[in-house]
Design a protein around this motif. Structure first.
Motif, short mmCIF file in Angstrom:
data_model
loop_
_atom_site.label_atom_id
_atom_site.label_comp_id
_atom_site.label_asym_id
_atom_site.label_seq_id
_atom_site.Cartn_x
_atom_site.Cartn_y
_atom_site.Cartn_z
N ASN A 89 21.12 -1.81 49.89
CA ASN A 89 22.06 -1.67 51.00
C ASN A 89 22.17 -0.23 51.50
O ASN A 89 22.79 0.03 52.54
N ASN A 90 21.57 0.71 50.76
CA ASN A 90 21.69 2.12 51.10
C ASN A 90 20.60 2.52 52.09
O ASN A 90 19.41 2.34 51.82
N PRO A 91 20.96 3.06 53.26
CA PRO A 91 19.96 3.40 54.28
C PRO A 91 19.00 4.51 53.86
O PRO A 91 17.97 4.70 54.52
N LEU A 92 19.30 5.24 52.80
CA LEU A 92 18.40 6.29 52.33
C LEU A 92 17.27 5.74 51.48
O LEU A 92 16.30 6.46 51.19
N LEU A 93 17.35 4.47 51.07
CA LEU A 93 16.48 3.96 50.01
C LEU A 93 15.68 2.72 50.42
O LEU A 93 15.37 1.87 49.59
N THR A 94 15.32 2.62 51.68
CA THR A 94 14.61 1.41 52.13
C THR A 94 13.20 1.31 51.54
O THR A 94 12.74 0.21 51.20
N LYS A 95 12.51 2.43 51.39
CA LYS A 95 11.15 2.39 50.84
C LYS A 95 11.18 2.13 49.34
O LYS A 95 10.31 1.41 48.81
N LEU A 96 12.17 2.68 48.65
CA LEU A 96 12.32 2.38 47.23
C LEU A 96 12.61 0.89 47.05
O LEU A 96 12.07 0.25 46.14
N THR A 97 13.46 0.35 47.89
CA THR A 97 13.79 -1.07 47.80
C THR A 97 12.55 -1.94 47.96
O THR A 97 12.36 -2.91 47.22
N ALA A 98 11.68 -1.57 48.92
CA ALA A 98 10.44 -2.33 49.12
C ALA A 98 9.55 -2.27 47.88
O ALA A 98 8.93 -3.27 47.48
N ALA A 99 9.51 -1.11 47.23
CA ALA A 99 8.70 -0.96 46.01
C ALA A 99 9.27 -1.79 44.87
O ALA A 99 8.53 -2.42 44.11
N VAL A 100 10.57 -1.79 44.73
CA VAL A 100 11.23 -2.58 43.67
C VAL A 100 10.95 -4.06 43.88
O VAL A 100 10.66 -4.80 42.92
N GLN A 101 11.01 -4.52 45.11
CA GLN A 101 10.72 -5.92 45.40
C GLN A 101 9.27 -6.26 45.11
O GLN A 101 8.96 -7.32 44.55
N ALA A 102 8.35 -5.36 45.46
CA ALA A 102 6.93 -5.60 45.20
C ALA A 102 6.63 -5.68 43.71
O ALA A 102 5.76 -6.45 43.27
N ALA A 103 7.36 -4.90 42.91
CA ALA A 103 7.15 -4.90 41.46
C ALA A 103 7.92 -6.02 40.76
O ALA A 103 7.70 -6.27 39.57
N GLY A 104 8.82 -6.68 41.48
CA GLY A 104 9.61 -7.75 40.88
C GLY A 104 10.63 -7.25 39.88
O GLY A 104 10.94 -7.93 38.88
N LEU A 105 11.20 -6.07 40.14
CA LEU A 105 12.15 -5.46 39.19
C LEU A 105 13.61 -5.66 39.58
O LEU A 105 14.50 -5.15 38.91
N GLY A 106 13.86 -6.42 40.65
CA GLY A 106 15.22 -6.58 41.12
C GLY A 106 16.15 -7.16 40.07
O GLY A 106 17.25 -6.66 39.85
N ASP A 107 15.71 -8.23 39.41
CA ASP A 107 16.57 -8.87 38.40
C ASP A 107 16.83 -7.95 37.22
O ASP A 107 17.93 -7.94 36.65
N THR A 108 15.81 -7.18 36.83
CA THR A 108 15.99 -6.24 35.71
C THR A 108 17.04 -5.19 36.05
O THR A 108 17.92 -4.89 35.25
N LEU A 109 16.95 -4.65 37.25
CA LEU A 109 17.91 -3.62 37.66
C LEU A 109 19.31 -4.19 37.87
O LEU A 109 20.29 -3.45 37.78
N ASN A 110 19.41 -5.47 38.12
CA ASN A 110 20.72 -6.08 38.38
C ASN A 110 21.36 -6.70 37.15
O ASN A 110 22.41 -7.34 37.26
N LYS A 111 20.76 -6.51 35.98
CA LYS A 111 21.34 -7.10 34.76
C LYS A 111 22.77 -6.60 34.56
O LYS A 111 23.03 -5.40 34.55
#
Length: 218
Positions: A89-111
């Motif tokens: 949701n942070n406008p400074l981190l859109t490219k990081l968000t895309a990388a996290v999604q590509a790596a499939g790390l969203g669930d790990t980071l949201n534990k």
């Protein structure tokens, strides 16, 4: 003569009792516990497990995030979300968000039971990565593990605030490598990267937006 002997015996007995009582009194004084000095006051406790508040946020780029507390990308809006969601949701981190999604790390980071310190490269930081290299990391399944290693190198599996990471100096990462911290206060550097917005609170992490992508082994 008999009277004198009895008087002398009585006098001797009295003296012996006096000596015994004196010795007993001295023994009791010696056995008495020595007065103890008051225990020193405990040292002030550090920030509770690295948890910060919106008032702790610092850095020149903090003004670039939304100021409306109802905006999920604002500092206030990120507080109740786990770090994967908060970063998206942070406008400074859109490219990081895309990388996290590509790596499939969203669930790990949201534990929900996790505690992290995350060094999040701001969008301009990715400009220093060659475009073909970045594109391959994001799209080539054969490089997914390399992308995962790169991203988890930015994550410390312990929640820490700015003072905590400055005191630590060396930070073991989830990737297995180590980050080096220099400076203190508002002038922290992590592997040479400057903090653009630090002490950002989320539900399960403290986030530091940095101006470089941190490379393992460098």
């Amino acid at each position: 003569m008999t009277i004198r002997r009895r008087a002398a015996a009585i006098t001797g007995t009295t003296a012996a009792l006096a000596l015994a009582l004196t010795a007993c009194g001295q023994g009791q004084q010696n056995d008495a516990p020595a007065a103890q000095e008051p225990a020193p006051a405990p040292a002030p406790a550090p920030a509770a497990d690295g948890v910060t508040t919106a008032d702790d946020v610092f850095g020149p780029a903090c003004s670039q995030v939304p100021s409306d507390p109802n905006d999920p990308g604002s500092v206030q809006g990120m507080i109740d979300d786990p770090v994967g969601t908060a970063a998206s949701n942070n406008p400074l981190l859109t490219k990081l968000t895309a990388a996290v999604q590509a790596a499939g790390l969203g669930d790990t980071l949201n534990k929900g039971d996790a505690n992290y310190t995350v060094f999040a490269p701001a969008d301009p930081a990715f400009d220093a990565v060659p475009a073909d290299t970045l594109n391959a990391l994001l799209t080539d399944p054969a490089q997914k593990q390399q992308l995962t290693d790169l991203l988890t190198y930015h994550v410390v599996p312990q929640r820490m605030d700015a003072d905590g990471i400055a005191q630590a100096g060396k930070l073991p990462t989830a990737q297995g490598g180590e980050l080096t911290v220099e400076g203190s206060g508002d002038n922290l550097k992590i592997n040479g990267a400057s903090v653009l917005c630090g002490n950002v609170p989320t539900a399960n992490a403290t986030v530091f937006v940095v101006d470089k992508v941190l490379m393992p082994g460098k």
